[in-house]
Design a protein around this motif. Structure first.
Motif, short mmCIF file in Angstrom:
data_model
loop_
_atom_site.label_atom_id
_atom_site.label_comp_id
_atom_site.label_asym_id
_atom_site.label_seq_id
_atom_site.Cartn_x
_atom_site.Cartn_y
_atom_site.Cartn_z
N LEU A 2 0.83 -1.20 0.00
CA LEU A 2 0.00 0.00 0.00
C LEU A 2 0.87 1.26 0.00
O LEU A 2 1.97 1.26 0.53
N GLN A 3 0.34 2.31 -0.58
CA GLN A 3 1.03 3.59 -0.60
C GLN A 3 0.20 4.59 0.19
O GLN A 3 -1.03 4.57 0.14
N GLY A 32 1.70 0.58 -14.16
CA GLY A 32 2.46 0.48 -12.91
C GLY A 32 2.00 1.48 -11.89
O GLY A 32 0.89 2.01 -11.95
N ARG A 33 2.89 1.74 -10.92
CA ARG A 33 2.56 2.61 -9.80
C ARG A 33 3.47 3.82 -9.75
O ARG A 33 4.63 3.75 -10.13
N VAL A 34 2.94 4.91 -9.21
CA VAL A 34 3.77 6.05 -8.87
C VAL A 34 4.73 5.55 -7.78
O VAL A 34 4.30 4.87 -6.86
N PRO A 35 6.01 5.85 -7.87
CA PRO A 35 6.94 5.35 -6.85
C PRO A 35 6.73 5.99 -5.47
O PRO A 35 6.38 7.16 -5.37
N GLY A 36 6.96 5.21 -4.41
CA GLY A 36 6.95 5.70 -3.05
C GLY A 36 5.59 6.11 -2.52
O GLY A 36 4.55 5.78 -3.08
N ASP A 37 5.62 6.85 -1.41
CA ASP A 37 4.42 7.41 -0.81
C ASP A 37 4.18 8.77 -1.45
O ASP A 37 5.07 9.62 -1.44
N TRP A 38 3.00 8.98 -2.00
CA TRP A 38 2.79 10.17 -2.81
C TRP A 38 1.44 10.84 -2.62
O TRP A 38 1.19 11.91 -3.13
#
Length: 185
Positions: free
Chosen positions: A76-77, A150-156
């Protein structure tokens, strides 16, 4: 003779199924939510979800149906400041506590979104006592619309809980409005 009968009754009572009220509620605070996720039967078809537990430190969400874990999502982000409970608008934190899923937005700026009932009365009172706004618009959602695969990297996020697009599609189908979501540190 009587001690044997008493012992037999105790052993039989210990093997009895829990009362239905207890069986519907997940364990109060398992040390690691991953252990709950490990109880999920492989290949089991999830039923309608009636309880969600998010563990921010494990980046894990486990869905329950009838008190049994039926599905888990990992990775989870969260908000840019993932540690600690959301207190104020703009603090970039994801709330902690018990809330409900109170609506859905198919036209979200992110791939689908399920609204979390943050802030509750306690959150509003705390922020008010500091002369601030508690913020709001906390959602479970997918990745930004238009984002390549895909996903945006990291917590955003600004305090929301982000999943992969396929994962939020599955949640959208399985989680009805009114479902309790417990977010743990």
């Amino acid at each position: 003779m009587k001690p044997r009968i008493l012992l037999a009754c105790l052993l039989l009572g210990a093997c009895a199924a829990p009362a239905p009220e207890i069986a519907r509620t997940p364990a109060p605070a398992p040390p690691l939510l991953g252990r709950e996720a490990a109880r999920i039967m492989p290949g089991a078809r999830p039923a309608t979800i009636d309880y969600l537990i998010v563990d921010k430190s494990e980046r894990l969400m486990v869905a329950y149906a009838g008190g049994q874990p039926v599905r888990a999502w990992r990775g989870l982000q969260f908000g840019d400041q993932p540690q600690g409970h959301k207190r104020f608008e703009g603090d970039e934190r994801t709330p902690e506590g018990r809330y409900t899923i109170e609506g859905r937005n198919p036209q979200s700026a992110y791939h689908l979104s399920l609204k979390v009932s943050y802030p509750n009365a306690e959150d509003r009172a705390f922020a008010r006592s500091h002369g601030r706004s508690p913020g709001g618009n906390i959602f479970l959602h997918g990745q930004p619309n238009g984002w390549p695969a895909g996903r945006v990297p990291g917590d955003w996020t600004d305090g929301c809980i982000a999943l992969a697009n396929a994962e939020i599609e599955e949640l959208w189908r399985l989680v009805p409005d009114g479902t309790v979501i417990e977010i743990r540190p």
